[in-house]
Design a protein around this motif. Structure first.
Motif, PDB file in Angstrom:
ATOM      1  N   VAL A   1      -3.105 -18.588  23.636  1.00 43.93           N
ATOM      2  CA  VAL A   1      -2.208 -18.459  24.778  1.00 43.93           C
ATOM      3  C   VAL A   1      -3.014 -18.392  26.085  1.00 43.93           C
ATOM      4  O   VAL A   1      -2.639 -18.989  27.098  1.00 43.93           O
ATOM      5  CB  VAL A   1      -1.267 -17.246  24.575  1.00 43.93           C
ATOM      6  CG1 VAL A   1      -1.895 -15.938  24.988  1.00 43.93           C
ATOM      7  CG2 VAL A   1       0.044 -17.414  25.284  1.00 43.93           C
TER       8      VAL A   1
ATOM      9  N   ALA B   1       7.080 -21.328  25.488  1.00 45.13           N
ATOM     10  CA  ALA B   1       6.077 -21.575  24.443  1.00 45.13           C
ATOM     11  C   ALA B   1       6.557 -21.086  23.073  1.00 45.13           C
ATOM     12  O   ALA B   1       6.031 -20.110  22.537  1.00 45.13           O
ATOM     13  CB  ALA B   1       4.773 -20.877  24.838  1.00 45.13           C
ATOM     14  N   PRO B   2       7.548 -21.748  22.500  1.00 51.94           N
ATOM     15  CA  PRO B   2       8.080 -21.272  21.219  1.00 51.94           C
ATOM     16  C   PRO B   2       7.179 -21.603  20.031  1.00 51.94           C
ATOM     17  O   PRO B   2       6.387 -22.543  20.082  1.00 51.94           O
ATOM     18  CB  PRO B   2       9.401 -22.043  21.093  1.00 51.94           C
ATOM     19  CG  PRO B   2       9.140 -23.320  21.812  1.00 51.94           C
ATOM     20  CD  PRO B   2       8.226 -22.966  22.963  1.00 51.94           C
ATOM     21  N   SER B   3       7.317 -20.820  18.984  1.00 53.90           N
ATOM     22  CA  SER B   3       6.652 -21.118  17.717  1.00 53.90           C
ATOM     23  C   SER B   3       7.697 -21.741  16.799  1.00 53.90           C
ATOM     24  O   SER B   3       8.743 -21.119  16.566  1.00 53.90           O
ATOM     25  CB  SER B   3       6.119 -19.829  17.089  1.00 53.90           C
ATOM     26  OG  SER B   3       5.164 -19.254  17.942  1.00 53.90           O
TER      27      SER B   3
ATOM     28  N   LEU C   1       6.275  -8.981  24.257  1.00 54.67           N
ATOM     29  CA  LEU C   1       4.878  -9.392  24.450  1.00 54.67           C
ATOM     30  C   LEU C   1       4.227  -8.695  25.647  1.00 54.67           C
ATOM     31  O   LEU C   1       3.108  -9.039  26.035  1.00 54.67           O
ATOM     32  CB  LEU C   1       4.802 -10.922  24.585  1.00 54.67           C
ATOM     33  CG  LEU C   1       5.162 -11.648  23.281  1.00 54.67           C
ATOM     34  CD1 LEU C   1       5.349 -13.141  23.501  1.00 54.67           C
ATOM     35  CD2 LEU C   1       4.100 -11.394  22.221  1.00 54.67           C
TER      36      LEU C   1
ATOM     37  N   ARG D   1       6.225 -22.159  31.887  1.00 49.10           N
ATOM     38  CA  ARG D   1       6.284 -22.757  30.541  1.00 49.10           C
ATOM     39  C   ARG D   1       7.166 -21.926  29.618  1.00 49.10           C
ATOM     40  O   ARG D   1       7.362 -20.726  29.803  1.00 49.10           O
ATOM     41  CB  ARG D   1       4.887 -22.931  29.969  1.00 49.10           C
ATOM     42  CG  ARG D   1       3.884 -21.765  29.951  1.00 49.10           C
ATOM     43  CD  ARG D   1       4.346 -20.551  29.307  1.00 49.10           C
ATOM     44  NE  ARG D   1       3.319 -19.597  28.966  1.00 49.10           N
ATOM     45  CZ  ARG D   1       3.504 -18.599  28.112  1.00 49.10           C
ATOM     46  NH1 ARG D   1       4.681 -18.402  27.558  1.00 49.10           N
ATOM     47  NH2 ARG D   1       2.549 -17.750  27.818  1.00 49.10           N
TER      48      ARG D   1
ATOM     49  N   ARG E   1       8.197 -14.496  29.544  1.00 44.26           N
ATOM     50  CA  ARG E   1       8.398 -14.320  28.100  1.00 44.26           C
ATOM     51  C   ARG E   1       9.057 -12.973  27.879  1.00 44.26           C
ATOM     52  O   ARG E   1       9.240 -12.195  28.823  1.00 44.26           O
ATOM     53  CB  ARG E   1       7.051 -14.424  27.369  1.00 44.26           C
ATOM     54  CG  ARG E   1       6.036 -13.407  27.832  1.00 44.26           C
ATOM     55  CD  ARG E   1       4.670 -13.667  27.215  1.00 44.26           C
ATOM     56  NE  ARG E   1       3.694 -12.685  27.679  1.00 44.26           N
ATOM     57  CZ  ARG E   1       2.396 -12.819  27.562  1.00 44.26           C
ATOM     58  NH1 ARG E   1       1.881 -13.897  26.994  1.00 44.26           N
ATOM     59  NH2 ARG E   1       1.570 -11.875  27.985  1.00 44.26           N
TER      60      ARG E   1
HETATM   61  N1  GLU Z   1       4.864 -18.288  20.891  1.00 41.38           N
HETATM   62  C1  GLU Z   1       5.309 -16.979  21.277  1.00 41.38           C
HETATM   63  C2  GLU Z   1       6.647 -16.697  20.637  1.00 41.38           C
HETATM   64  O1  GLU Z   1       7.331 -17.608  20.195  1.00 41.38           O
HETATM   65  C3  GLU Z   1       5.463 -16.835  22.779  1.00 41.38           C
HETATM   66  C4  GLU Z   1       4.152 -16.791  23.439  1.00 41.38           C
HETATM   67  C5  GLU Z   1       4.174 -16.526  24.928  1.00 41.38           C
HETATM   68  O2  GLU Z   1       5.149 -16.851  25.610  1.00 41.38           O
HETATM   69  O3  GLU Z   1       3.162 -16.035  25.413  1.00 41.38           O
HETATM   70  O4  GLU Z   1       7.018 -15.540  20.565  1.00 41.38           O
END
Ligand code: GLU
Length: 288
Positions: A206, A9-11, A224, A7, A220
């Motif tokens: 998450v 998973a952008p904000s 993180l 996946r 990612r």
């Molecule tokens: N939403 C997070 C971001 O944009 C990424 C989260 C993830 O990949 O665990 O930095």
């Protein structure tokens, strides 16, 4: 063997830039190579900072990069009830406690030298042992509170669950080698699991979503990497499956600073307007 699920998973709190392109392409390419599935998840729990136009921009940018993903897309802002349910379950296990403290109160009581891996002061435990009567009175008063993890209890519970084995995660390094890494969630102290302002937190959402979406590889950025400690702890506490992790290198600007959402000239939409192609972007992020 079930097929791999990856996946991005952008904000949606700003336009995607080259760093996001590297992230999305890393996951997409891995899914393609492995004959797996690829999902996009919109991490929009921060309802005041996230905007619809950025969501639209994300889909446009990804399509332009030649990325395809499964429908429907999960929006975290539509899933608050499930994060609350997960938090209530953890609370029922005695692993979370309410914290009414304001930012100002917390900042006024720092534990010297105690900072989390992001450099933020560790929570000094102000409300860890509030008497039950005070908790009830404050709640009745309508005072807002966060739910924090009781790290000592959580670590003890995780040790039980693991039968004494260490808490670890498997990291695929840049060369594709699987390395077992010891997780050290204690570095995060009594982290917030359900925020005061929204009924979720990045860490809880998450973990809940990676599990419910059956994510087998989490790809990612390196930023993180340390958060994985907390994610593994929550997975063990909640009995959720363990994905394999790959934290990719971060891109820097010409001055060596990490790219940020405000870095206009690296925004994918700006590069598209400047007539760059998807192949150019791959070359720019070192994936040619
Ligand atoms: N939403 C997070 C971001 O944009 C990424 C989260 C993830 O990949 O665990 O930095």
């Amino acid at each position: 063997m079930t097929s791999p699920v990856l996946r991005f998973a952008p904000s949606p709190n700003g336009p995607l830039h080259l760093g996001h392109a590297l992230s999305a392409l890393t996951g997409f390419d891995m899914a393609q190579r492995a004959g797996g599935r690829f999902l996009v998840r919109i991490e929009d729990i921060d309802v005041t900072r996230c905007r619809e136009e950025y969501v639209t921009g994300i889909f446009e940018d990804l399509s332009w990069l030649g990325i395809t993903w499964e429908q429907p897309v999960l929006f975290q802002s539509q899933q608050f009830a499930t994060y609350v349910e997960a938090a209530q379950w953890l609370e029922g296990q005695g692993l979370l406690y309410p914290c009414f403290a304001s930012r100002t109160e917390i900042d006024a009581a720092p534990v010297p030298g105690a900072v989390d891996p992001d450099g933020a002061p560790l929570y000094p435990g102000l409300h860890k042992a509030l008497p039950k009567s005070e908790i009830e009175a404050r709640m009745e008063n309508g005072e807002r509170f966060a739910l924090r993890i009781d790290m000592d209890r959580a670590l003890a519970k995780a040790r039980d669950r693991l039968g004494g084995a260490p808490l670890t995660f498997t990291e695929l390094d840049e060369a594709g080698n699987a390395v077992v890494v010891e997780a050290r969630p204690e570095r995060w102290g009594d982290a917030v699991i359900l925020r005061k302002d929204v009924p979720a937190s990045y860490h809880l959402a998450v973990v809940v979503d990676d599990a419910r979406q059956g994510i087998t590889y989490v790809t990612r950025g390196q930023d993180l990497y340390a958060a994985t400690d907390l994610h593994r702890l929550l997975q063990v506490l909640m009995g959720l499956p363990e994905p394999v992790y790959h934290h990719h290198r971060l891109l820097a600007d010409a001055e060596g600073r990490k790219l940020s959402k405000s870095a206009g000239d690296t925004a994918l939409s700006a590069l598209r307007t400047a007539r760059k192609s998807a192949a150019d972007i791959r070359a720019m992020v070192g994936l040619a």
